[in-house]
Structure formats: structure tokens, C-alpha cells
Design an enzyme around this catalytic site. Structure first.
Site, PDB file in Angstrom:
ATOM      1  N   GLU A  16      -5.931   2.372 -12.532  1.00  0.00           N
ATOM      2  CA  GLU A  16      -4.676   3.128 -12.449  1.00  0.00           C
ATOM      3  C   GLU A  16      -4.218   3.484 -13.857  1.00  0.00           C
ATOM      4  O   GLU A  16      -4.235   2.638 -14.747  1.00  0.00           O
ATOM      5  CB  GLU A  16      -3.608   2.292 -11.739  1.00  0.00           C
ATOM      6  CG  GLU A  16      -2.280   3.029 -11.614  1.00  0.00           C
ATOM      7  CD  GLU A  16      -1.242   2.236 -10.847  1.00  0.00           C
ATOM      8  OE1 GLU A  16      -1.471   1.938  -9.664  1.00  0.00           O
ATOM      9  OE2 GLU A  16      -0.195   1.927 -11.448  1.00  0.00           O
ATOM     10  N   TYR A  48       3.116   8.498 -10.411  1.00  0.00           N
ATOM     11  CA  TYR A  48       4.101   9.578 -10.473  1.00  0.00           C
ATOM     12  C   TYR A  48       5.484   8.945 -10.543  1.00  0.00           C
ATOM     13  O   TYR A  48       5.940   8.322  -9.581  1.00  0.00           O
ATOM     14  CB  TYR A  48       4.000  10.453  -9.222  1.00  0.00           C
ATOM     15  CG  TYR A  48       4.845  11.704  -9.284  1.00  0.00           C
ATOM     16  CD1 TYR A  48       4.266  12.957  -9.472  1.00  0.00           C
ATOM     17  CD2 TYR A  48       6.236  11.640  -9.164  1.00  0.00           C
ATOM     18  CE1 TYR A  48       5.046  14.100  -9.545  1.00  0.00           C
ATOM     19  CE2 TYR A  48       7.019  12.781  -9.242  1.00  0.00           C
ATOM     20  CZ  TYR A  48       6.423  14.001  -9.433  1.00  0.00           C
ATOM     21  OH  TYR A  48       7.197  15.138  -9.508  1.00  0.00           O
ATOM     22  N   GLY A 108       8.324   5.302  -2.931  1.00  0.00           N
ATOM     23  CA  GLY A 108       8.834   5.479  -4.295  1.00  0.00           C
ATOM     24  C   GLY A 108       9.870   4.436  -4.639  1.00  0.00           C
ATOM     25  O   GLY A 108      10.534   3.885  -3.759  1.00  0.00           O
ATOM     26  N   TYR A 143       1.855  -5.241   0.108  1.00  0.00           N
ATOM     27  CA  TYR A 143       2.500  -6.278  -0.704  1.00  0.00           C
ATOM     28  C   TYR A 143       2.110  -7.678  -0.232  1.00  0.00           C
ATOM     29  O   TYR A 143       2.686  -8.190   0.735  1.00  0.00           O
ATOM     30  CB  TYR A 143       4.037  -6.076  -0.638  1.00  0.00           C
ATOM     31  CG  TYR A 143       4.399  -4.693  -1.108  1.00  0.00           C
ATOM     32  CD1 TYR A 143       4.719  -4.442  -2.429  1.00  0.00           C
ATOM     33  CD2 TYR A 143       4.322  -3.586  -0.229  1.00  0.00           C
ATOM     34  CE1 TYR A 143       4.980  -3.156  -2.875  1.00  0.00           C
ATOM     35  CE2 TYR A 143       4.566  -2.296  -0.663  1.00  0.00           C
ATOM     36  CZ  TYR A 143       4.897  -2.083  -1.998  1.00  0.00           C
ATOM     37  OH  TYR A 143       5.139  -0.811  -2.435  1.00  0.00           O
TER      38      TYR A 143
END
Ligand code: FAD
Length: 287
Positions: A16, A48, A108, A143
Site C-alpha cells: 500500500e 485516497y 472512509g 477489522y
């Protein structure tokens, strides 16, 4: 090529990266990519606006460069909470136009300075929307220690199942520092009927400040052994970095022994760290 096709034969290695801050020259990220390429990752994902930062207008541009100039598959992170359907449709159009067909669909991070738009509340809604827009391969976040806003781990996995059923082909985890959390989570998802590949997100500890910031931000548990390392090397950053890298390598080797589907390395745009880890893992990772 779709990222999901990578998982059929082997354990996947992905990196990443994040777009540079507006104050950093764009060339810096291209130098980083040049170096990461030599480590032969299966794909590189590009964040992003992560951490509530200024939305990275260059996510699409960087993804396109990864594919066109470096011949590595790319994946664009796409958060939706601060976007409209029109905005997402336009981003998808640009990604498609640039040959990027792998998306990490995200709700997000909440940004305290931004009033969320109301077109998307959860990543699941974005996944359904992307499916309507065309032929994209959609990845989702998960998660191992539960999303910080979830009532409990079972509720979180129930929502994760809804997200996968909406059209997610594989998952990438939030960073975790104790493999036991990942193995427990993997059992929980299997019981819930989630059968897609799950890549383990690994963030090497390279400084006290960065790991404390990340742990606070994402709510990951700090194992006693790591806390002891942080305390022992509080005044010795070089030794702390060396110990942190060894810790990450041990974590990865143990995951590989236990049949993990893939390793997603949060490189923090640091190719030296990625190179050190990849060479230490060596043949333990079937490539
Ligand atoms: P969701 O899947 O929507 O879940 C968010 C919460 O809502 C969870 O608690 C879930 O249990 C709950 N939930 C889901 N559906 C429902 C429902 N129907 N009813 C009630 N509750 C529900 N952020 C960025 O801004 N940019 C990035 O580039 C970025 N990259 C990331 C990469 C990875 C690998 C990961 C793990 C996270 C990344 N993030 C990024 C952070 C992410 O946006 C946040 O963690 C965010 O808080 C949750 O996103 P999500 O897609 O997992 O949300």
C-alpha cells in the site's frame, strides 16, 4: 486483470502506498514505485484521503502509472462517505478510462472538518453502487479486532457478511499487531459463511511516534511484548526500528505457516523497509 484471480494459485503479496502531500513533489512517489517494483509485488494499492487528509486527487494518476509504467496491477482506494453518487460515478469513469479495474471500496474515515454527504452511509452501499456501474473487481476492508464503531465483533462480522454478499471478492485487514486476533477473526468469518480470501495487513513498527499514532487512530491492541520493546528502546530509534522490523517479519512468517491468503504491507512509502522485509521472508512466501 482482476486482483481476485491472483489468489487462485498462491499467497498474494501486495503493497500500500499513499499519494504525496501537496507540498511533496509528485516525482517522489514515482521514485518509490520504481524501487517497490523490484520487489515484484502482485499488486499495489493507492490510498485516497486516508486519515482525514486532503483527498488525493492523484490516486487515479498513481494507479494508472503503476500499471502503465511499472506493469504492476493497481488497486484504487475509494472512500464514499464524503462523496456523492455523481462524484463516485465520475471517479469510476476516470479509473476505467485509465485501465484501473480493481477498487478497494471504503466508507472512509470521518473528517471532523467535513459534513458527510448523505448518498452513502456504509461501504456496502458503495459496493452495490460500483456493481451497477461496470465490471470492477471490488475489495473490502475488515477489522480483526473489530471496527472501532462496532457494537461488538459479532455485529461487525454480520455487517461484513452483508458487504461481501453485496459483491466483495476479497478482503484486506486493518493492521493488527498480534496474530491471535487475526486467527480468531478468521474463525469468526468462516462461521459467518464468509468464504472470500483475506489478506493480512501488516504495518512494521519503525518509530514510537508512528505506531502510537496508528494504534490510536485504528484502535489496534498493543501486545505487551511490543510495549516492552517501545519502552526499552525509547531513546534509541535505530534499535527500535530494527526490533520493530524483526517483529513484523516474525508476524509474517507465522501467518505464512498458518496458511494466510495474502500479506498486504503498509509500506508508508518507504521502499527500504519493504525491501528488508521481503528479503527476510525469502522463500517462506511461495511466489
Ligand atoms: P464499513 O464497512 O461501512 O463499516 C464501518 C462501520 O459501520 C463498522 O463498524 C460496521 O460494522 C458498521 N456497519 C456496516 N454496515 C452497517 C449497517 N448496515 N448498519 C449499521 N452498521 C453498519 N480510509 C480512507 O479514507 N481512505 C483510504 O484510502 C483508506 N484505506 C483503507 C485501507 C484498509 C485496508 C483499511 C482496513 C481501512 C482503510 N481506510 C481508508 C479506513 C476506513 O475508511 C475506515 O476504517 C472507516 O472507518 C471504515 O471503512 P469501511 O469501509 O470498513 O466501512
Amino acid at each position: 486483470m482482476k486482483a481476485i484471480d491472483l489468489f487462485s494459485k498462491k499467497c498474494v503479496l501486495s503493497f500500500e502506498v499513499f499519494p504525496p502531500k501537496p507540498t511533496t513533489p509528485i516525482d517522489k512517489i514515482y521514485d518509490t514505485l520504481e524501487e517497490l517494483k523490484t520487489l515484484s509485488p502482485d499488486f499495489i494499492s493507492v490510498t485516497y484521503g486516508a486519515g482525514g487528509s486532503t483527498p488525493g486527487a492523484s490516486t487515479c494518476e498513481i494507479c494508472a502509472t503503476v500499471q502503465k509504467q511499472h506493469s504492476i496491477l493497481s488497486m484504487a482506494h475509494l472512500p464514499c462517505i464524503n462523496d456523492t453518487k455523481e462524484g463516485v460515478r465520475e471517479k469510476l469513469r476516470q479509473l476505467k478510462e485509465n485501465g484501473v479495474e480493481n477498487i478497494l471500496a471504503l466508507r472512509g474515515d470521518r473528517n471532523p472538518d467535513l459534513e458527510p454527504k448523505h448518498d452513502f452511509r456504509y461501504a456496502t452501499e458503495l459496493v452495490s453502487f460500483i456493481r451497477e456501474q461496470g465490471d470492477f473487481d471490488i475489495c473490502g476492508a475488515c477489522y480483526p479486532e473489530g471496527h472501532p464503531e462496532a457494537a461488538d465483533p459479532f455485529d461487525d462480522v454480520r455487517h461484513l457478511k452483508e458487504k461481501v454478499d453485496a459483491g466483495v471478492s476479497h478482503l484486506i485487514t486493518q493492521l493488527f499487531l498480534e496474530n491471535r486476533s487475526f486467527y480468531r477473526f478468521r474463525e469468526l468469518t468462516a462461521v459467518a459463511g464468509i468464504n472470500v480470501p483475506i489478506e493480512a495487513g501488516i504495518m512494521p513498527v519503525t518509530s514510537k511516534k508512528s505506531i502510537e499514532r496508528m494504534v490510536t487512530m485504528c484502535g489496534a491492541g498493543m501486545p505487551a511484548r511490543l510495549s516492552r520493546l517501545l519502552a526499552r528502546y525509547a531513546d534509541d530509534p535505530a534499535s527500535l526500528k530494527a526490533a520493530g522490523l524483526e517483529y513484523a517479519i516474525e508476524q509474517i512468517l507465522d501467518l505464512l505457516k498458518n496458511g494466510v491468503d495474502g500479506i498486504h504491507l503498509y509500506t508508508m512509502n518507504n521502499p527500504d523497509v519493504a525491501r528488508y522485509i521481503v528479503s527476510a521472508i525469502g522463500d517462506a512466501m511461495p511466489r
